[in-house]
Scaffold this motif. Structure first.
Motif, PDB file in Angstrom:
ATOM      1  N   LEU A  34      58.261  33.710  35.428  1.00  0.00           N
ATOM      2  CA  LEU A  34      57.318  32.653  35.025  1.00  0.00           C
ATOM      3  C   LEU A  34      56.201  32.507  36.058  1.00  0.00           C
ATOM      4  O   LEU A  34      55.048  32.261  35.697  1.00  0.00           O
ATOM      5  CB  LEU A  34      58.065  31.331  34.818  1.00  0.00           C
ATOM      6  CG  LEU A  34      59.068  31.340  33.641  1.00  0.00           C
ATOM      7  CD1 LEU A  34      59.903  30.067  33.648  1.00  0.00           C
ATOM      8  CD2 LEU A  34      58.368  31.502  32.293  1.00  0.00           C
ATOM      9  N   ALA A  35      56.539  32.693  37.336  1.00  0.00           N
ATOM     10  CA  ALA A  35      55.518  32.613  38.391  1.00  0.00           C
ATOM     11  C   ALA A  35      54.510  33.748  38.228  1.00  0.00           C
ATOM     12  O   ALA A  35      53.293  33.545  38.354  1.00  0.00           O
ATOM     13  CB  ALA A  35      56.185  32.675  39.768  1.00  0.00           C
ATOM     14  N   ARG A  36      55.018  34.955  37.902  1.00  0.00           N
ATOM     15  CA  ARG A  36      54.112  36.101  37.713  1.00  0.00           C
ATOM     16  C   ARG A  36      53.248  35.898  36.468  1.00  0.00           C
ATOM     17  O   ARG A  36      52.066  36.244  36.432  1.00  0.00           O
ATOM     18  CB  ARG A  36      54.929  37.398  37.603  1.00  0.00           C
ATOM     19  CG  ARG A  36      54.079  38.671  37.588  1.00  0.00           C
ATOM     20  CD  ARG A  36      54.933  39.903  37.808  1.00  0.00           C
ATOM     21  NE  ARG A  36      55.958  40.027  36.793  1.00  0.00           N
ATOM     22  CZ  ARG A  36      55.801  40.673  35.641  1.00  0.00           C
ATOM     23  NH1 ARG A  36      54.648  41.235  35.339  1.00  0.00           N
ATOM     24  NH2 ARG A  36      56.796  40.754  34.771  1.00  0.00           N
ATOM     25  N   MET A  37      53.849  35.306  35.437  1.00  0.00           N
ATOM     26  CA  MET A  37      53.107  35.021  34.209  1.00  0.00           C
ATOM     27  C   MET A  37      51.940  34.067  34.496  1.00  0.00           C
ATOM     28  O   MET A  37      50.844  34.220  33.966  1.00  0.00           O
ATOM     29  CB  MET A  37      54.063  34.393  33.180  1.00  0.00           C
ATOM     30  CG  MET A  37      53.523  34.414  31.771  1.00  0.00           C
ATOM     31  SD  MET A  37      54.646  33.578  30.638  1.00  0.00           S
ATOM     32  CE  MET A  37      55.927  34.784  30.455  1.00  0.00           C
ATOM     33  N   LYS A  38      52.199  33.099  35.363  1.00  0.00           N
ATOM     34  CA  LYS A  38      51.166  32.110  35.722  1.00  0.00           C
ATOM     35  C   LYS A  38      49.994  32.806  36.430  1.00  0.00           C
ATOM     36  O   LYS A  38      48.824  32.565  36.113  1.00  0.00           O
ATOM     37  CB  LYS A  38      51.782  31.045  36.635  1.00  0.00           C
ATOM     38  CG  LYS A  38      50.926  29.817  36.802  1.00  0.00           C
ATOM     39  CD  LYS A  38      51.617  28.754  37.646  1.00  0.00           C
ATOM     40  CE  LYS A  38      52.559  27.898  36.837  1.00  0.00           C
ATOM     41  NZ  LYS A  38      53.027  26.699  37.553  1.00  0.00           N
ATOM     42  N   ILE A  39      50.318  33.724  37.348  1.00  0.00           N
ATOM     43  CA  ILE A  39      49.268  34.462  38.080  1.00  0.00           C
ATOM     44  C   ILE A  39      48.450  35.310  37.101  1.00  0.00           C
ATOM     45  O   ILE A  39      47.221  35.316  37.130  1.00  0.00           O
ATOM     46  CB  ILE A  39      49.896  35.349  39.190  1.00  0.00           C
ATOM     47  CG1 ILE A  39      50.496  34.452  40.281  1.00  0.00           C
ATOM     48  CG2 ILE A  39      48.872  36.308  39.779  1.00  0.00           C
ATOM     49  CD1 ILE A  39      51.455  35.155  41.218  1.00  0.00           C
TER      50      ILE A  39
END
Length: 200
Positions: A34-39
Motif C-alpha cells: 500500500l505504501a508503494r501504491m501511494k508513491i
C-alpha cells in the motif's frame, strides 16, 4: 479479444507444468504494498491492473488456476498496466511474465476473452468494492478481471517461489476468509457462462 458465453474447459492433465526463475514479490507485506501504491499514485495517478481467470476441469467441474505465495496467500495471474498500455496487451504481457516459459517458442497463444468484473480501491487500504463509492472522486486503483480461453494443450512455467493450484469453483464460492472478496465472487461472475467440459 474473444467474446463468447461458452467457455471450453480441458482436463488439467492436458497441461504440462514446469518451473522457471523465481519472481520475487516487490513487497514483503500488505503495508509495504500500500505504501508503494501511494508513491506510484503520486507519480502516475490511479493504478490500473488486470487479472486473468484461467479455467481447467477435473471431475467434470471447472477449476480456477491460482498462484500461491507461501502457504496461504493466493492470487490471480496478472498485475499493473504500464501508463497508457492497452488492457488486452497488458493482460498478455502479465500472463507471459507469470506463466510462460522464457523460450519464445514456448509462448502460449493467450486468447483474452471479455471483462467479467471491475473492482475499485477507494483508498490506500486493502478493501476493494465491485463499484466505485459515489463519494470517491479519485479512486486509487481500478482492477479488471478477464476470462482467458485456454487452448486444449499448453505448457506453463511457474516461478519457483510460487505454486500453481487448480481450485474448484465450489471451494471458492462464498469463501471470503480463505480467498478474499475478489476471488471468492468469481463463481457468481462466471454463472452466466456455459462450460463446455471437453474430456479428451
Amino acid at each position: 479479444m474473444v467474446s463468447s458465453t461458452v467457455v471450453n474447459t480441458y482436463p488439467l492433465s492436458n497441461y504440462t507444468f514446469g518451473a522457471k526463475e523465481p519472481k520475487m514479490e516487490k513487497d514483503t507485506s500488505v503495508a509495504d504494498r500500500l505504501a508503494r501504491m501511494k508513491i506510484n499514485y503520486m507519480k502516475e495517478g490511479m493504478r490500473t491492473s488486470v487479472e486473468g481467470i484461467l479455467l481447467v476441469q477435473e471431475h467434470n467441474h471447472p477449476h480456477l488456476l491460482l498462484l500461491q505465495i507461501g502457504n496461504t496467500f493466493c492470487k490471480l495471474p496478472g498485475g499493473r498496466l504500464k501508463p497508457g498500455e492497452n488492457e488486452i496487451d497488458g493482460m498478455k504481457r502479465k500472463l507471459s511474465s507469470k506463466l510462460a516459459a522464457s523460450t519464445p517458442s514456448f509462448q502460449p497463444n493467450w486468447q483474452i476473452g471479455e471483462c467479467v468484473a471491475t473492482w475499485w480501491r477507494p483508498n490506500f487500504e486493502t478493501i476493494m468494492y465491485p463499484y466505485c463509492p459515489p463519494h470517491i472522486t479519485k479512486p486509487k486503483e481500478c482492477k479488471k478481471l478477464f476470462i482467458v480461453h485456454l487452448t486444449e494443450r499448453d505448457y506453463f512455467a511457474v516461478p519457483k517461489n510460487l505454486k500453481l493450484l487448480a481450485v474448484p469453483l465450489f471451494e471458492l464460492y462464498d469463501n471470503v476468509q480463505r480467498y478474499g472478496p475478489v476471488i471468492s465472487t468469481i463463481p457468481q461472475q462466471l454463472s452466466r457462462f456455459q462450460f463446455n467440459m471437453v474430456t479428451s
